[in-house]
Design an enzyme around this catalytic site. Sequence first.
Site, PDB file in Angstrom:
ATOM      1  N   CYS A   2      -9.891  60.368 -98.876  1.00  0.00           N
ATOM      2  CA  CYS A   2      -8.164  61.049 -98.230  1.00  0.00           C
ATOM      3  C   CYS A   2      -8.300  61.200 -96.941  1.00  0.00           C
ATOM      4  CB  CYS A   2      -7.468  60.187 -98.857  1.00  0.00           C
ATOM      5  SG  CYS A   2      -7.626  59.340-100.750  1.00  0.00           S
ATOM      6  N   ARG A  27     -13.556  60.749 -94.541  1.00  0.00           N
ATOM      7  CA  ARG A  27     -13.240  61.060 -95.794  1.00  0.00           C
ATOM      8  C   ARG A  27     -12.491  59.926 -97.141  1.00  0.00           C
ATOM      9  NH1 ARG A  27     -10.467  66.534 -95.276  1.00  0.00           N
ATOM     10  NH2 ARG A  27      -9.034  66.278 -96.779  1.00  0.00           N
ATOM     11  N   TRP A  76     -10.043  56.939-100.629  1.00  0.00           N
ATOM     12  CA  TRP A  76     -11.405  56.673-101.529  1.00  0.00           C
ATOM     13  C   TRP A  76     -10.826  57.272-103.001  1.00  0.00           C
ATOM     14  CZ3 TRP A  76     -12.806  59.462-105.866  1.00  0.00           C
ATOM     15  CH2 TRP A  76     -14.506  60.119-106.015  1.00  0.00           C
ATOM     16  N   ASN A 100      -2.371  62.460-100.881  1.00  0.00           N
ATOM     17  CA  ASN A 100      -3.726  62.577-100.911  1.00  0.00           C
ATOM     18  C   ASN A 100      -3.610  63.640-102.180  1.00  0.00           C
ATOM     19  OD1 ASN A 100      -6.472  64.469-100.831  1.00  0.00           O
ATOM     20  ND2 ASN A 100      -6.481  65.172 -98.922  1.00  0.00           N
ATOM     21  N   GLY A 101      -4.426  63.467-102.997  1.00  0.00           N
ATOM     22  CA  GLY A 101      -4.694  64.760-104.057  1.00  0.00           C
ATOM     23  C   GLY A 101      -4.250  63.368-105.900  1.00  0.00           C
ATOM     24  N   GLU A 479     -32.828  68.791-101.596  1.00  0.00           N
ATOM     25  CA  GLU A 479     -32.070  69.116-100.500  1.00  0.00           C
ATOM     26  C   GLU A 479     -32.681  67.501 -99.463  1.00  0.00           C
ATOM     27  OE1 GLU A 479     -29.434  68.660 -99.762  1.00  0.00           O
ATOM     28  OE2 GLU A 479     -29.404  68.429 -97.977  1.00  0.00           O
ATOM     29  N   LYS A 483     -30.211  63.778 -99.949  1.00  0.00           N
ATOM     30  CA  LYS A 483     -30.110  63.087 -98.439  1.00  0.00           C
ATOM     31  C   LYS A 483     -31.138  61.628 -98.668  1.00  0.00           C
ATOM     32  CE  LYS A 483     -28.528  64.995 -96.962  1.00  0.00           C
ATOM     33  NZ  LYS A 483     -27.515  66.316 -97.106  1.00  0.00           N
ATOM     34  N   GLU A 486     -29.206  59.519-101.202  1.00  0.00           N
ATOM     35  CA  GLU A 486     -27.455  59.696-100.545  1.00  0.00           C
ATOM     36  C   GLU A 486     -27.332  58.346 -99.331  1.00  0.00           C
ATOM     37  OE1 GLU A 486     -26.590  63.916 -98.775  1.00  0.00           O
ATOM     38  OE2 GLU A 486     -24.833  62.296 -99.402  1.00  0.00           O
ATOM     39  N   HIS A 502     -45.687  68.180-117.092  1.00  0.00           N
ATOM     40  CA  HIS A 502     -45.322  67.575-117.798  1.00  0.00           C
ATOM     41  C   HIS A 502     -44.166  66.194-118.834  1.00  0.00           C
ATOM     42  CE1 HIS A 502     -46.981  72.131-118.659  1.00  0.00           C
ATOM     43  NE2 HIS A 502     -46.350  71.544-117.379  1.00  0.00           N
ATOM     44  N   LYS A 601     -16.905  62.837 -97.728  1.00  0.00           N
ATOM     45  CA  LYS A 601     -17.062  64.002 -96.813  1.00  0.00           C
ATOM     46  C   LYS A 601     -16.360  64.837 -97.683  1.00  0.00           C
ATOM     47  CE  LYS A 601     -19.200  65.784 -93.183  1.00  0.00           C
ATOM     48  NZ  LYS A 601     -20.437  65.973 -94.045  1.00  0.00           N
TER      49      LYS A 601
HETATM   50  C1  AGP Z   1     -24.075  66.339 -97.888  1.00  0.00           C
HETATM   51  O1  AGP Z   1     -25.452  65.342 -97.936  1.00  0.00           O
HETATM   52  C2  AGP Z   1     -23.725  65.637 -99.192  1.00  0.00           C
HETATM   53  N1  AGP Z   1     -22.864  64.931 -99.177  1.00  0.00           N
HETATM   54  C3  AGP Z   1     -22.754  66.728-100.482  1.00  0.00           C
HETATM   55  O2  AGP Z   1     -23.312  67.305-101.618  1.00  0.00           O
HETATM   56  C4  AGP Z   1     -22.096  68.423 -99.809  1.00  0.00           C
HETATM   57  O3  AGP Z   1     -23.148  68.991 -99.497  1.00  0.00           O
HETATM   58  C5  AGP Z   1     -20.932  68.720-101.270  1.00  0.00           C
HETATM   59  O4  AGP Z   1     -19.980  67.778-101.267  1.00  0.00           O
HETATM   60  C6  AGP Z   1     -20.153  70.149-100.787  1.00  0.00           C
HETATM   61  O5  AGP Z   1     -19.146  70.301-100.131  1.00  0.00           O
HETATM   62  P1  AGP Z   1     -19.002  71.569 -99.175  1.00  0.00           P
HETATM   63  O6  AGP Z   1     -20.042  71.616 -97.889  1.00  0.00           O
HETATM   64  O7  AGP Z   1     -18.136  70.899 -97.652  1.00  0.00           O
HETATM   65  O8  AGP Z   1     -18.746  72.005 -99.933  1.00  0.00           O
END
Ligand code: AGP
Length: 606
Positions: A2, A27, A76, A100-101, A479, A483, A486, A502, A601
């Site tokens: 949020c 956020r 969110w 937020n929380g 990674e 990417k 997501e 396997h 994010k």
């Molecule tokens: C990255 O593409 C992601 N959206 C996510 O995995 C992110 O890296 C993860 O939430 C960690 O966030 P931070 O680096 O702000 O701790």
Amino acid sequence: MCGIIGYTGSENVRDVLLDALELLEYRGYDSAGIAVKDQETKQTAVYKCAGRVSDLRAICGSETTAAGCGIGHTRWATHGGVNDRNAHPHQVGKVTLVHNGIIENYRELIADYDLAGELQSETDSEVVAALLNHFYEGNPKEALKKTVSKLRGTFALVVLFADQGDVIYSTRNVSPIVATLCDEGAMLASDLTALCRFTNRYFVVPEYHILELHSDKLVLSDFDGNIVEPEYLTADWELNSAGKNGYPFYMEKEIMEQPEAIENTIANRIKGGLPDFSADNVPDTLFTDCERITIIACGTAMHAGLVAQALVKSILHMHIDVEMASEFMYSDPVIDEKTLVIAVSQSGETIDTLEAVKYAKRRGAKCLSIINVKGSSIARESDYVLYTNAGPEIAVASTKAYTTQLAVFYLIVAKMAWSRGIFTTEETQSFVRELQRTPEVMKQVLEHRRDIHLVAKRVLAAKDLFMIGRGLDYSILLEGSLKLKEVSYIHSEAYASGELKHGPIALITQDTPVIAAVTQEKLMSKELSNIKEVKSRGADVVVFIKETIAGSLEGEYEVFELPNMQDEFMVMPASVALQLLAYYVSSDKGFDVDKPRNLAKVVTVE
Ligand code: AGP
């Protein structure tokens, strides 16, 4: 998660709030709302809806009178579905609030204070508004203190009281709030991104304090009523650096910014060709005295940790664990005062990583964190911090944060190898020189981005996809695969090539494209055999290969040649190529690249 904004001052409040919410949308973006105090009627008007800030802008229209004070929120969803009623701000009696929380005991609070009749939404946040209204008898600070004493959970609360003029009140536990006073007035936000259009000076509101925002002053006090001087920080982010700068999406802009970001990360940490963390106040003993390393992080940051793990094992021959922060505390980790814990986080606010740091410190470990956002919660909780200096990263998919985290890890490995006598001074300088080539090499990949766009077209129609590689290539692909999933919603799995036989090779058909990375010379011949195995089972194979070994690839493949670096550093050009691949697949599919569905994010709920 949020996004929160609060503003009181001389500017048109509606515009300030909506512009800030657009910057904070990363956020959370399932609903949005603002509350503004009308200067003539003194009423607090609430505008909110499910959807994006653009939808909110449309319902605010031009009818909203310009006013000097207001609060805003992008949501969110945690408690309660995505609909207009559950959007913030929540208004109960004299209280209008954004939160937020997560309030864990909201059900008990409803019962204990008989609040059910006052609630219109299914959110825990509205319960806080109702409780605050219950305690409010004209003294905002007293009501906030009483309310907070009843809450269990995490919260950043920002409140307007109907009879308190243009003053905004805020308090928090865990969930962050930053604030500033500038020429245009006083403002607060869930993060710096929303403020940096106005100023780069800000402070983090301490937990369990109360902040009052007036148009011309800020008053910060503790819960005993003592006035506290805010500790201002200066962000080295340029004002306006949070804009898209002509790119259609932040993700593309941030991918393109990587050469400069790496430069900013390493330049001041190299003296006489050797790694130097003295400006960061990180003592050399941190690296010489530890017996083992544990990296804690989530998502992409954890993947940066996996690359570091491979480097530490092969160069330092040390014991190193990489732990998902969300699992760390529950897995009886082996850590003690001889363990160097390295926490990695772009935002510095990921709750699992923050809690893992607190846990590790309780167990006696020293904690060094690699963070992008200055003054963030994890940075403040850590014993030492190395900032990545990547500038604001707005796209939900992390790109430049990842490669700058890697750059810091290369420097740490060089420092440890040198200070432990594993590298000679000359060997250390040569390693560092290779790192310094990274920005140039990345530029070469970026110049060929059209070729990667063509590669992307080959996987556009895929429902499932595999990525295969060995050693460091496997870490990079974990990674690359995250990417792609997501931002493109293609189901992608990264596999260590040797593991394919396997089990997962059963899934390879002509409808499952395979992306292979071949950048490690000593593993090349085995990897090439694995590529043939999937090819002969019908898969369309795309190969990202280091240019100096590309000649060894026989057969018909779609190939992208990666500019040459020493094997340990091939992670850098390969990562940029995989980021571009994910970006083009997503943008070609017409998705909102920067705001993938269901994601936010900054992950501040466990
Ligand atoms: C990255 O593409 C992601 N959206 C996510 O995995 C992110 O890296 C993860 O939430 C960690 O966030 P931070 O680096 O702000 O701790």
